[in-house]
Design a protein around this motif. Sequence first.
Motif, PDB file in Angstrom:
ATOM      1  N   UNK A 232     135.353  18.981 -18.485  1.00 30.31           N
ATOM      2  CA  UNK A 232     134.017  19.574 -18.501  1.00 30.31           C
ATOM      3  C   UNK A 232     132.955  18.544 -18.886  1.00 30.31           C
ATOM      4  N   UNK A 233     133.303  17.643 -19.794  1.00 30.75           N
ATOM      5  CA  UNK A 233     132.359  16.584 -20.164  1.00 30.75           C
ATOM      6  C   UNK A 233     132.053  15.694 -18.962  1.00 30.75           C
ATOM      7  N   UNK A 234     133.055  15.427 -18.162  1.00 26.28           N
ATOM      8  CA  UNK A 234     132.842  14.624 -16.965  1.00 26.28           C
ATOM      9  C   UNK A 234     131.903  15.332 -15.990  1.00 26.28           C
ATOM     10  N   UNK A 235     132.023  16.658 -15.899  1.00 28.16           N
ATOM     11  CA  UNK A 235     131.162  17.415 -14.989  1.00 28.16           C
ATOM     12  C   UNK A 235     129.697  17.340 -15.407  1.00 28.16           C
ATOM     13  N   UNK A 236     129.435  17.043 -16.672  1.00 28.42           N
ATOM     14  CA  UNK A 236     128.058  16.941 -17.143  1.00 28.42           C
ATOM     15  C   UNK A 236     127.404  15.628 -16.740  1.00 28.42           C
ATOM     16  N   UNK A 237     128.176  14.565 -16.650  1.00 35.38           N
ATOM     17  CA  UNK A 237     127.583  13.248 -16.421  1.00 35.38           C
ATOM     18  C   UNK A 237     127.715  12.760 -14.979  1.00 35.38           C
ATOM     19  N   UNK A 238     128.733  13.212 -14.262  1.00 38.69           N
ATOM     20  CA  UNK A 238     128.940  12.730 -12.890  1.00 38.69           C
ATOM     21  C   UNK A 238     127.788  13.111 -11.953  1.00 38.69           C
ATOM     22  N   UNK A 239     127.229  14.340 -12.017  1.00 36.94           N
ATOM     23  CA  UNK A 239     126.143  14.697 -11.088  1.00 36.94           C
ATOM     24  C   UNK A 239     124.951  13.760 -11.152  1.00 36.94           C
ATOM     25  N   UNK A 240     124.587  13.304 -12.364  1.00 34.52           N
ATOM     26  CA  UNK A 240     123.443  12.385 -12.480  1.00 34.52           C
ATOM     27  C   UNK A 240     123.710  11.105 -11.712  1.00 34.52           C
ATOM     28  N   UNK A 241     124.907  10.573 -11.856  1.00 35.74           N
ATOM     29  CA  UNK A 241     125.251   9.337 -11.162  1.00 35.74           C
ATOM     30  C   UNK A 241     125.144   9.524  -9.650  1.00 35.74           C
ATOM     31  N   UNK A 242     125.692  10.623  -9.135  1.00 33.23           N
ATOM     32  CA  UNK A 242     125.694  10.854  -7.688  1.00 33.23           C
ATOM     33  C   UNK A 242     124.267  11.036  -7.167  1.00 33.23           C
ATOM     34  N   UNK A 243     123.474  11.848  -7.877  1.00 30.40           N
ATOM     35  CA  UNK A 243     122.111  12.113  -7.422  1.00 30.40           C
ATOM     36  C   UNK A 243     121.237  10.862  -7.482  1.00 30.40           C
ATOM     37  N   UNK A 244     121.397  10.066  -8.547  1.00 30.07           N
ATOM     38  CA  UNK A 244     120.515   8.920  -8.722  1.00 30.07           C
ATOM     39  C   UNK A 244     120.779   7.821  -7.705  1.00 30.07           C
ATOM     40  N   UNK A 245     121.951   7.833  -7.085  1.00 28.31           N
ATOM     41  CA  UNK A 245     122.245   6.852  -6.046  1.00 28.31           C
ATOM     42  C   UNK A 245     121.438   7.145  -4.784  1.00 28.31           C
ATOM     43  N   UNK A 246     121.250   8.429  -4.478  1.00 26.68           N
ATOM     44  CA  UNK A 246     120.613   8.811  -3.220  1.00 26.68           C
ATOM     45  C   UNK A 246     119.205   9.368  -3.398  1.00 26.68           C
ATOM     46  N   UNK A 247     118.861   9.838  -4.602  1.00 27.32           N
ATOM     47  CA  UNK A 247     117.579  10.497  -4.815  1.00 27.32           C
ATOM     48  C   UNK A 247     116.777   9.820  -5.913  1.00 27.32           C
ATOM     49  N   UNK A 248     115.461   9.985  -5.842  1.00 29.60           N
ATOM     50  CA  UNK A 248     114.561   9.535  -6.901  1.00 29.60           C
ATOM     51  C   UNK A 248     114.510  10.639  -7.953  1.00 29.60           C
ATOM     52  N   UNK A 249     115.495  10.647  -8.849  1.00 35.40           N
ATOM     53  CA  UNK A 249     115.684  11.798  -9.733  1.00 35.40           C
ATOM     54  C   UNK A 249     114.561  11.970 -10.741  1.00 35.40           C
ATOM     55  N   UNK A 250     113.841  10.892 -11.079  1.00 36.62           N
ATOM     56  CA  UNK A 250     112.741  11.050 -12.032  1.00 36.62           C
ATOM     57  C   UNK A 250     111.372  11.048 -11.353  1.00 36.62           C
ATOM     58  N   UNK A 251     111.357  11.050  -9.998  1.00 38.55           N
ATOM     59  CA  UNK A 251     110.120  11.133  -9.213  1.00 38.55           C
ATOM     60  C   UNK A 251     109.139  10.006  -9.546  1.00 38.55           C
ATOM     61  N   UNK A 252     109.671   8.861  -9.914  1.00 37.20           N
ATOM     62  CA  UNK A 252     108.812   7.734 -10.277  1.00 37.20           C
ATOM     63  C   UNK A 252     108.329   6.968  -9.050  1.00 37.20           C
ATOM     64  N   UNK A 253     109.018   7.135  -7.931  1.00 38.74           N
ATOM     65  CA  UNK A 253     108.653   6.422  -6.727  1.00 38.74           C
ATOM     66  C   UNK A 253     109.325   5.074  -6.581  1.00 38.74           C
ATOM     67  N   UNK A 254     109.971   4.611  -7.642  1.00 39.45           N
ATOM     68  CA  UNK A 254     110.653   3.318  -7.611  1.00 39.45           C
ATOM     69  C   UNK A 254     112.005   3.453  -8.293  1.00 39.45           C
ATOM     70  N   UNK A 255     113.035   2.946  -7.637  1.00 42.98           N
ATOM     71  CA  UNK A 255     114.376   2.978  -8.203  1.00 42.98           C
ATOM     72  C   UNK A 255     114.886   1.548  -8.298  1.00 42.98           C
ATOM     73  N   UNK A 256     115.215   1.115  -9.478  1.00 40.87           N
ATOM     74  CA  UNK A 256     115.729  -0.239  -9.678  1.00 40.87           C
ATOM     75  C   UNK A 256     117.255  -0.192  -9.607  1.00 40.87           C
ATOM     76  N   UNK A 257     117.782  -0.234  -8.384  1.00 40.13           N
ATOM     77  CA  UNK A 257     119.229  -0.137  -8.200  1.00 40.13           C
ATOM     78  C   UNK A 257     119.964  -1.330  -8.817  1.00 40.13           C
ATOM     79  N   UNK A 258     119.297  -2.474  -8.865  1.00 44.67           N
ATOM     80  CA  UNK A 258     119.924  -3.649  -9.468  1.00 44.67           C
ATOM     81  C   UNK A 258     120.190  -3.409 -10.951  1.00 44.67           C
ATOM     82  N   UNK A 259     119.225  -2.808 -11.650  1.00 45.18           N
ATOM     83  CA  UNK A 259     119.413  -2.501 -13.069  1.00 45.18           C
ATOM     84  C   UNK A 259     120.527  -1.476 -13.253  1.00 45.18           C
ATOM     85  N   UNK A 260     120.577  -0.490 -12.369  1.00 49.22           N
ATOM     86  CA  UNK A 260     121.647   0.500 -12.434  1.00 49.22           C
ATOM     87  C   UNK A 260     123.013  -0.182 -12.257  1.00 49.22           C
ATOM     88  N   UNK A 261     123.089  -1.077 -11.267  1.00 46.53           N
ATOM     89  CA  UNK A 261     124.350  -1.762 -11.005  1.00 46.53           C
ATOM     90  C   UNK A 261     124.776  -2.656 -12.155  1.00 46.53           C
TER      91      UNK A 261
END
Length: 320
Positions: A232-261
């Motif tokens: 259940x703990x994994x179910x809480x954190x995995x969705x953020x990872x999946x969404x943030x790869x494809x979506x601008x989850x914080x609506x900032x307009x800029x995603x620093x994928x290098x920092x994420x990586x």
Amino acid sequence: MAAFTKSMWTKIKDGFESPKGQTTSNTSPPDVARTYAFNGDVILDIAQQGTTVRTTSPSHRPIFTVAVGLFDIVLLLITYIVQRERKITSNTLIKMGGKYVPCMKSLSSKAERMDYDPGLKSQCYSFLFPYQIYRFFTPMFLHIGVRHLLNNLVYQAIAGSVLERKYGTKIFSICYILFGFSGNLMSALVSSKNVSVGASGAVYGLLFFCIIDNTLRIFTITDLKGKIIQFLLMLLVVPYFIMSVFLDVDFSGNIDHAAHGGGALMGILVAMFLCDMPDFITVRVPNGGRRIQFIALVAIVGYIVISLFVFYLLKPISIK
């Protein structure tokens, strides 16, 4: 598993044992020789006659998780005060300590240095210019707005509280800083002309560390209830990872994928170093757990040294 002598166990028990945290199966006579072992989650008191006293290790309070969240909020308020407007600009973020490579290393071209250094020195502040190495660390505490901050705080609180309760404040705080540093280092290598702030690099490190830790714990804990909790703990954190790869989850307009990586990579390596590995992994080679830790430590040090070498000595920087 590491063996403990009886005298060492007495010291550990005096400092950490709690009556509510014990469950005892059978009771061995006081004169029976005893052996003590630690498997990462519990301390096992094993009598020679086969009886076992199972004492859960203490849970730490998420002090650093709460403190860094409050610190992020305070810095966002200060950023708004410095900006004096609702929309935070790149120039303000640079003044606050955001990642901006021309403030962190000298421009490659002598002509560009003559043209731009006076302006950069004023924009970045003169302290340590042009080698403001603190910008590898300060961006992880800065954000461009309330939604950006809240998005990071939620998952930072979820993953951070889980990990800090298990590993303790000192180890967790070092991990958090290491994740954020790795994210900013990777961002500086890949996106040298962009201004970047946010805790997402550190959060990605926490997420990967948490996912790996909880996945491995499914194999190392024996009771069904514990396995369900880890899942259940994994179910809480995995969705953020999946969404943030494809979506601008914080609506900032800029995603620093290098920092994420960069944060994710360090999270994987730290998990290899700190997590308890299940037997089906460690038994395949002699002293498998120690070897995995050694490989992870060499990889962490090597990654940091090579990345800094490339950044400062090999990668050219231009402001144009």
